[in-house]
Design a protein around this motif. Structure first.
Motif, mmCIF file in Angstrom:
data_model
loop_
_atom_site.group_PDB
_atom_site.id
_atom_site.type_symbol
_atom_site.label_atom_id
_atom_site.label_comp_id
_atom_site.label_asym_id
_atom_site.label_seq_id
_atom_site.Cartn_x
_atom_site.Cartn_y
_atom_site.Cartn_z
ATOM 1 N N THR A 184 0.979 -1.609 0.309
ATOM 2 C CA THR A 184 0.237 0.360 -0.059
ATOM 3 C C THR A 184 0.710 1.156 0.565
ATOM 4 O O THR A 184 2.339 1.453 1.019
ATOM 5 C CB THR A 184 -0.710 -0.180 1.095
ATOM 6 O OG1 THR A 184 0.259 0.200 2.502
ATOM 7 C CG2 THR A 184 -1.664 -0.928 1.292
ATOM 8 N N GLU A 185 0.086 2.269 -0.602
ATOM 9 C CA GLU A 185 1.335 3.348 -1.009
ATOM 10 C C GLU A 185 1.578 4.087 0.926
ATOM 11 O O GLU A 185 0.716 4.232 1.679
ATOM 12 C CB GLU A 185 0.417 4.528 -1.577
ATOM 13 C CG GLU A 185 0.206 4.683 -2.760
ATOM 14 C CD GLU A 185 1.808 3.804 -3.870
ATOM 15 O OE1 GLU A 185 2.498 4.790 -3.480
ATOM 16 O OE2 GLU A 185 1.472 3.510 -4.116
ATOM 17 N N LYS A 229 8.610 -0.242 -0.537
ATOM 18 C CA LYS A 229 7.446 -0.484 -1.267
ATOM 19 C C LYS A 229 7.289 -1.746 -1.658
ATOM 20 O O LYS A 229 8.847 -2.050 -2.946
ATOM 21 C CB LYS A 229 7.672 0.320 -2.147
ATOM 22 C CG LYS A 229 6.334 0.837 -3.671
ATOM 23 C CD LYS A 229 5.232 0.436 -2.539
ATOM 24 C CE LYS A 229 4.048 1.202 -3.610
ATOM 25 N NZ LYS A 229 3.221 0.556 -3.618
#
Length: 98
Positions: free
Chosen positions: A31-32, A41
């Motif tokens: 998820t961001e 990331k």
């Protein structure tokens, strides 16, 4: 040993991180997240190339073991467990270790 724990924003990830005191632990999530949080990331497990993207990420970052706390990630990666073993990367279903 360098360990990657997925689902970095979950309480389970932080509980597991605190229990691995003798290892270098990296938290990751697909998820961001804001960059300042220091969370790696990860690729989305919904992509067709997820296993290969995770293998590349693990090799590029010197990861020796991956604790899979997200069921979608575990479902995909555990099917490719032999591929990761060939590169001396251990996949661990994190739900079995909590």
């Amino acid at each position: 040993m360098k360990v990657l724990i997925t689902s970095a924003t979950s309480a389970q990830a932080h509980k597991l991180k605190n229990s691995l005191i003798n290892d270098e632990v990296v938290l990751g999530d697909f998820t961001e997240m804001p960059v300042f949080m220091g969370i790696l990331k990860l690729p989305s497990p919904a992509t067709d190339t997820y296993a290969h993207e995770m293998l590349t990420l693990a090799l590029d970052n010197g990861i020796d073991a991956i604790y899979l706390l997200n069921t979608q990630e575990a479902a995909v990666l555990l099917l490719s467990e032999q591929l990761f073993k060939e590169y001396n990367i251990t996949l661990i279903n994190g739900h079995n270790n909590l």
